[in-house]
Write an enzyme that holds these catalytic residues in place. Structure first.
Site, mmCIF file in Angstrom:
data_model
loop_
_atom_site.group_PDB
_atom_site.id
_atom_site.type_symbol
_atom_site.label_atom_id
_atom_site.label_comp_id
_atom_site.label_asym_id
_atom_site.label_seq_id
_atom_site.Cartn_x
_atom_site.Cartn_y
_atom_site.Cartn_z
ATOM 1 N N ASP A 138 -9.005 4.276 -1.418
ATOM 2 C CA ASP A 138 -9.979 4.576 -0.156
ATOM 3 C C ASP A 138 -11.398 5.162 -0.307
ATOM 4 O OD1 ASP A 138 -7.779 3.509 1.420
ATOM 5 O OD2 ASP A 138 -6.746 5.449 2.077
ATOM 6 N N ASP B 152 0.893 -1.132 0.019
ATOM 7 C CA ASP B 152 0.134 -0.092 -0.005
ATOM 8 C C ASP B 152 0.779 1.293 -0.169
ATOM 9 O OD1 ASP B 152 -2.265 1.658 0.226
ATOM 10 O OD2 ASP B 152 -2.524 0.860 2.173
#
Lengths: 497, 911
Positions: B583, B496
């Site tokens: 997100d 990530d």
């Protein structure tokens, strides 16, 4: 173990539903199939009843006997998947070497655990009985105190009523002597109001004539547009909104309406325009700018700011202060009567407060008496008792029937994790779970809350604290109040089935 | 989103500088005398004239190469002929050197060069002004480059020292330095720009195109929109907090490939550049394009789209893919940048994640609850909190004391663990990774050559410079089991924050003047001895996942297939990792956006795509959660995930009725897992997307060109997820009118004739999915706790008949996790149905895989004349089969044929 012949995966109680001499009808009655379709590894029944011993039906159930331990029903999707689910290993018959039969061992362990629990409950039960005794005693004491309070209350009310009557008497007298003063004041007030009104009309009339440039006794939109005073937000232009604000929805306004409606609204702006209200303007403006800068950093919408500022600039009406009666000067006799009345008022207030205090006490006692401390008051003496538990980062404090808090070891304020809510155990286990709700709200989330699971233990203490869900805490609590040897013996006999 | 954190074109120096650049005619000229065609490459010199009108383009020399590549693809590269130091050439996007096709010089006359490849595509190069026209096999112009004269390469220059007052250097003195050439500011950040301006730009025109697609990742529609009246599409990998919808702002991924489609043909252009890039689009059919312009450019003909790339640095390096069908051009792109290799099977199943499962007991509890509630799951995920205070390759020793045991507990039920490993490294004394990286010089350097320090999850952090082979190697080695105790072959990796995310950096990323490693070469020092972050930015994450991939292969002796999830995406990412849309939030808009976003990524090679099911921020109410699971079950990467500050939302935490719906959605995924697996296998063969836009299969059906709320899985299933709150019915488009295509509702087998839109009634349990008539889809209906536990389970084959009563399908099976399939240990069968017989045939008879799986049921939908008898022929034996005909919906079910999946068989039908 039973010798009744039954298809694989069928419990003893359902064995009779599978008869090899007849066609098989699915339990839901929808389909009838030859008996050799039962457990043939193909799902024929919607309810899965034709495949109790295979994984063919999505919703099927496989029964393991688990001799030596507890029998169990597992979803048929666990049959022959390579994972041992039944302790007797019967769910993995396709590769029988996969699983050992561990039922004897597990049964032994389970029985030993059940015995341990039973012993614990037995030992704890003595303590519980003590708690019950103390609880009942405490409750009786509360009840006694409550009845004393009720008596006190009756007495206090009596006193209050006496004081009230005395007060009323003296106040009537007081009113009488003060009336003279009040009448004079009222007259003066009216006179002033009249004067002001006249001044307003006079002033309004002057302004009206000034604005009414064509002297037709009507103010039109065009006439208004050129008048700075109407530029409420001071943006250098009298816009539609401002016109509507002062003139309403009309295109024009006559003198009468102007004086009654428009002028009172307009006056502050007109005055401000003329500098009448500009006291210390320079300084104030500087200050305003400073705050303006500060707000701009936070608020991005500058339009809003300007509007707010415009209203801030509005000259405020100065309230005419009404002098309090007490500060006035009376003649000696009147003063004496006033003093007496004041003293009576004070005494009455004290008496009233005393009643309220007793009532509040009564409510507290009643609440305590109404609080559910278990079937036999076994939790009554735990009310208010506080327990602590420390983990790596926090110290948790549980004050039973009151609240739960958390404090970081690195300092910082105490955080409320919930206040006493209710008993929340399921079904007949109501007293096995406590809920503390409405704690401090989480960032972006709900109010914190805590669930307390209660177990039998020889002393009252917290066993663990966790936060399984964000802002939802879990406390495992041991206490003798939860021990019950009758319960334990039942459990044991069930396990041995 | 806080837009102030991110640049607009006007705030990005080169975009502001170049966007208005549109000269009357191009100043670039091909020097015909220098043209050489050798092998598959034309090389020549290109020069610019220093005309009065355009001072922006100085007199300069460039080298041009045009190469013919296999499969209808050409490549044009234009670089400075003699740059003062090398310009960056993107390194990892291509899956090796592209294969050459033949290139023949047809003619060189009249100021034009004509070339042809072996497939009959032609290239016409006009020398002055320079223009490239690519002709399809019919001889029609398909792609034009530099039609709008926007080819531009800013030559590298030396910065003149201020004290240099050399009067003789008159020419230089005349040149006025534009402000910002040697430094730019954004908010409080200064970019030192030591090389000055070095931008490149190119325009591409697509005659006859109705729509263009591509250049993910954006939250905009799948079909790109005209940008004239607003911002261009931006490609710059960024960690955008609470990113917004319907936007052309840059987010985590940047894949600079464009596809132009019309009923005549489909073509594509791959802009091979890893620097910050802006893309302008003008679609002449778009209402916002001024009609006078349309007439001027297209002679009143409205079908044409122009695009233009502007990049901050690099060279002009562009691949032209001539299609000419959508599937061709998608394949051509994956021939250049690679396909998604066959993923381990578990990774196509259901993933359960949360930031964070707090400790081992939590992991165990979640794992057990899936069984208690009878919901299958294959993977549990751990976000950053499992580490020892954000130090990657370590465990929080309090909360995860026994990671190996925890993993073993999962694998006992066939489940896996994925843990996060980010590229930022905590700067903490005593942390082995930080100390090794410091000592061995493995970190990215700042503009002055010191170790760069930024701020990320652990606080002060530095970033590994994967461009340094020693850093990549070191990083790969961290994944060894002995270096990362507690992990095993069943622990996979999530990379990530690899844009890279730098909380205190410009635009939340690394400063552009940071320095990356460049292999030392003789005579190269100073600016020639390192690359700047600006050159490589969009490629950074790709370098990280490449090192992760290498490490995961090596840790298990290249025996097991790694699974990696990445957030940063670039061309070529698909070779190593799956991608999710970052997100998002628990809002219907983000559920809606997940469909076009993944369609766009799939077209750009990244078929293995999904969104955080349920939404990362905020809390999904039951209806949204249900619809998201139902949608996720039909998207390639199917993972539920949530933010640490949100309410827990594992499926059993809802009301039982909702839990039942979530269970049903996940079970549908597991029933189709072998279908998905087969699609991904076939993707490795042909490189076309697994999740497809309608126009890929129905390229002439114009209504489909802008449809992006429904899509196809392979060419067999049509999915129209319910994306709207309170839906009682949804509009489903059934393509294939011209070919009399039939579509069968997978729940009821009800047949629909393809005729564009129709309204499908839905309740909360309904997911509108249709199987194409003419296809066979394999299913496994015995859904177990995990996909691994289903390996030996029997199949149901669903045969949906077309108008001619035939159907075809395929099935791929292997061990699901190793590379043994490369040693011919697999089953790949073609399944074919005709009214008289159904056959199951291994495509490659030398490929064998022993499987206990068998065929338990064959469902034939749309059968009008049911056969009376059916006999299975297999291994020289013949067995009569039982059948049941369901009259209501014309479905014939063959009961328990018992045929194996590992050998050929056939079923003969008789009247």
């Amino acid at each position: 173990q039973s010798d009744v012949p039954r298809p694989r995966g069928v419990s003893l109680s359902k064995a009779s539903l599978y008869s090899p001499t007849k066609d098989f009808t699915c339990f839901d009655g929808t389909v009838t199939i030859p008996f050799n379709y039962v457990n043939d590894d193909y799902c024929d029944c919607f309810d899965g009843s034709d495949e109790p011993g295979t994984s063919a039906c999505l919703n099927g159930v496989f029964h393991c006997t688990n001799a030596g331990h507890r029998p169990e029903n597992i979803p048929s999707s666990r049959v022959n998947d390579g994972v041992c689910d039944c302790c007797d290993g019967t769910d993995e018959y396709a590769q029988p070497e996969t699983c050992k039969n561990t039922c004897e061992e597990m049964g032994r362990e389970a029985r030993a655990e059940a015995q341990r629990l039973a012993d614990l409950h037995k030992a704890g039960n003595h303590l519980r009985l003590e708690l019950i005794e103390k609880g009942k005693k405490k409750r009786n004491e509360l009840a006694e105190q409550l009845s004393q309070l009720e008596k006190d209350k009756t007495e206090a009310i009596k006193i209050k009523e006496e004081k009230e009557s005395l007060k009323n008497q003296l106040e009537a007298k007081e009113n009488e002597v003060l009336q003279v003063y009040r009448d004079a004041e009222e007259k003066e007030r009216k006179r002033k109001a009249e004067e002001e009104k006249e001044a307003l009309i006079k002033e309004g009339t002057e302004y009206f004539s000034m604005f009414d440039t064509n002297d037709d006794n009507v103010l039109t939109v065009d006439e208004v547009k050129v008048v700075n005073a109407f530029d409420k937000n001071k943006d250098g232009e009298v816009d539609q909104e401002e016109i509507q604000y002062f003139l309403g929805t009309n295109e024009s306004v006559d003198k009468e309406t102007f004086l009654s409606t428009t002028w009172p609204m307009l006056k502050p702006f007109a005055m401000s325009e003329q500098g009448v209200f500009q006291r210390g303007v320079e300084n104030e403006e500087l200050d305003d700018q400073d705050t303006d800068e500060a707000t701009r950093d936070i608020e991005t919408d500058e339009g809003d700011n300007e509007e707010e500022n415009a209203e801030d600039d509005l000259p405020q009406d100065v309230d005419q202060e009404v002098e309090p009666e007490s500060s006035r000067i009376y003649d000696d006799e009147t003063q004496k009567i006033v003093d007496e009345a004041s003293e009576a008022r004070r005494q009455w207030t004290d008496a009233e407060r005393a009643v309220r205090e007793i009532e509040s006490n009564i409510r507290n006692f009643q609440q305590n008496l109404e609080k559910d401390y278990g079937l036999q008051q076994e939790y009554a003496t735990l009310d208010g008792q506080c327990l602590e538990y420390e983990d790596k980062e926090y110290v948790y404090k549980l004050c039973l029937f009151q609240k739960v808090t958390q404090k970081s070891k690195n300092g910082g304020a105490e955080v409320g994790l919930g206040n006493w809510g209710e008993w929340a155990g399921e079904d007949n286990k109501k007293y096995s779970v406590m809920k503390y709700t409405n704690g401090i709200a989480c960032w972006n989330g709900p109010n914190r809350m805590t669930t307390v699971n209660i177990h039998c233990g020889l002393e009252t203490k917290m066993l663990s604290v966790s936060e399984p869900y964000r802002c939802e805490y879990n406390i495992e609590l041991a206490t003798p109040a939860a021990c019950d040897d009758s319960n334990a013996s039942q459990q044991q006999s069930h396990d041995e089935l | 989103v806080d837009r102030n954190n991110f640049k607009t074109c006007d705030q990005s120096g080169f975009c502001k500088r170049l966007r208005p650049f549109k000269p009357e005619k191009s100043q670039y000229t091909l020097n015909l005398d220098t043209v050489i065609v050798h092998g598959n490459v034309l090389s020549a010199e290109v020069t610019t004239a220093n005309t009065e009108a355009e001072k922006k383009v100085p007199l300069w020399k460039y080298s041009l190469t045009l190469s013919a590549l296999v499969d209808g693809t050409f490549r044009i590269q234009v670089d400075e002929a003699d740059p003062i130091y090398p310009r960056y050439r993107t390194q990892l996007a291509l899956d090796g050197e592209p294969k050459a096709d033949g290139l023949q010089l047809v003619s060189k006359e009249g100021g034009k060069v004509t070339l042809t490849n072996t497939q009959g595509h032609k290239v016409l190069i006009t020398a002055e002004p320079l223009k490239f026209e690519f002709l399809d096999q019919n001889g029609d112009v398909a792609v034009v480059i530099n039609e709008n004269s926007q080819l531009l390469i800013e030559p590298l220059r030396l910065k003149r020292e201020k004290n240099d007052e050399d009067e003789e250097n008159a020419e230089n003195a005349v040149e006025v330095e534009e402000e910002g050439t040697w430094g730019e500011n954004f908010k409080s950040h200064h970019d030192s720009k030591p090389r000055g301006n070095e931008a490149v730009s190119l325009d591409v025109s697509f005659p006859d195109a109705d729509q263009i697609y591509g250049i993910p990742e954006h939250t905009d529609k799948f079909a790109l929109r005209t940008t004239t009246s607003g911002e261009p599409y931006r490609l710059y990998n960024l960690d955008v907090f609470e990113y917004e919808l319907d936007s052309r702002m840059a987010i985590y991924g940047a894949v600079p490939v464009l596809y132009a489609h019309g009923s005549k043909r489909t073509v594509g252009v791959f802009w091979h550049n890893s620097a910050e890039t802006w893309v302008d689009v003008v679609n002449y059919a778009d209402g916002t394009v001024v009609s006078s312009l349309v007439n001027l450019v297209t002679g009143g003909h409205k079908r044409r789209v122009d695009a233009r790339f502007i990049s901050e640095s690099g060279i002009v390096d562009v691949f032209v893919m001539l299609g000419n069908k959508p599937a061709d051009v998608f394949r051509q792109y994956t021939k250049l940048t690679g396909v998604t290799p066959l993923p381990p099977k578990f990774s196509l199943a259901y993933h359960q994640s949360r930031w964070n499962y707090v400790d081992e007991a939590d992991v165990r509890g979640v794992d057990e609850n899936f069984d208690v509630h009878d919901i299958p799951a294959d993977v549990i995920w751990l976000d950053i909190e499992y580490t020892d205070r954000k130090k990657y390759f370590t465990w929080d020793s309090e909360k995860f004391r026994h990671p190996a045991e925890m993993v073993a507990n999962l694998t006992a039920k066939g489940r896996r663990l994925v843990v996060i490993i980010d590229p930022h490294i905590k700067r903490e004394a005593g942390y082995f990774l930080h100390e090794d990286a410091t000592e061995q010089g493995l970190y990215v350097k700042d503009k002055d050559g010191n170790i760069y320090e930024g701020w990320c999850w652990p606080g002060s952090s530095s970033y590994l410079d994967f461009f340094n082979p020693a850093a990549s190697k070191y990083y790969s080695e961290r994944y060894r089991f002995e270096n990362f105790p507690g992990t095993s072959k069943d622990v996979h990796i999530w990379n990530d924050m690899n844009e890279p995310s730098v909380f205190n950096g410009p635009e939340i990323t690394m400063p552009k003047d940071c320095r990356h490693y460049k292999p030392p070469q003789d005579g190269q020092d100073g600016l020639a001895s390192y690359w700047e972050h600006r050159h490589i930015h969009n490629e950074y994450g790709l370098w990280q996942i490449r090192a992760t991939n290498e490490g995961m292969l090596e840790r298990a002796d290249h025996k097991y297939r790694p699974f990696i999830l990445t957030r940063s995406t670039f061309a070529g990412t698909q070779r190593y990792a799956a991608v999710w849309t970052g997100d998002n939030a628990a809002e219907w808009g983000f559920l809606q956006a997940s469909v076009p976003m993944c369609l766009s990524l799939a077209a750009a090679g990244v078929s293995f795509c999904g969104s955080d099911v349920g939404g990362f921020f905020k809390y999904p109410e039951p209806e949204l959660m249900t619809r998201w699971y139902q949608a996720g079950a039909y998207q390639a990467f199917f993972r539920a995930h949530s933010h640490i500050e949100t309410k827990r939302r594992e499926p059993w935490l809802y009301e039982p009725s909702t839990t039942a719906l979530l269970r049903d959605a996940v079970r549908r995924r597991y029933a189709l897992l072998d279908f998905w697996y087969t699609l991904f296998y076939e993707h490795t063969l042909d490189g076309t997307p697994v999740t497809r836009p309608y126009f890929q299969e129905y390229p002439n059906e114009e209504e489909t060109y802008t449809i992006d709320d429904q899509y196809l899985l392979g060419d067999k299933l049509l999915v129209r997820p319910v994306l709207e709150a309170g839906a009682k019915s949804v509009k489903v488009y059934l393509p294939g009118r011209d070919t009399n295509t039939l579509w069968y509702d997978v729940d009821s087998y009800q047949m629909h004739k393809a005729n564009g839109y129709f309204n499908q009634e839905v309740n909360i349990a309904k997911i509108p999915v249709y199987q194409r008539g003419g296809s066979v889809v394999p299913r496994r209906e015995r859904v177990r706790r995990s996909s691994t536990l289903m390996a030996n389970d029997p199949f149901t084959l669903v045969v949906a008949l077309d108008a001619n009563n035939t159907a075809q399908g395929s099935l791929y099976i292997d061990d699901g996790e190793t590379y043994e399939y490369k040693n011919n240990k697999y089953i790949y069968a073609k399944i074919s149905y005709e009214p008289k017989q159904m056959t199951y045939t291994l495509v490659n008879p030398s490929a064998q895989f022993s499987s206990r799986a068998w065929i338990e049921r064959i469902v034939i939908a749309g059968i009008r004349a049911a056969p009376r008898t059916a006999r299975l022929h297999h291994g020289g034996r013949s067995t009569a089969l039982q059948m049941t005909l369901h009259r209501g919906n014309d479905v014939l079910v063959i009961r328990k044929p018992g045929a194996p999946v590992s050998e050929d068989w056939s079923i003969q039908f008789a009247e």
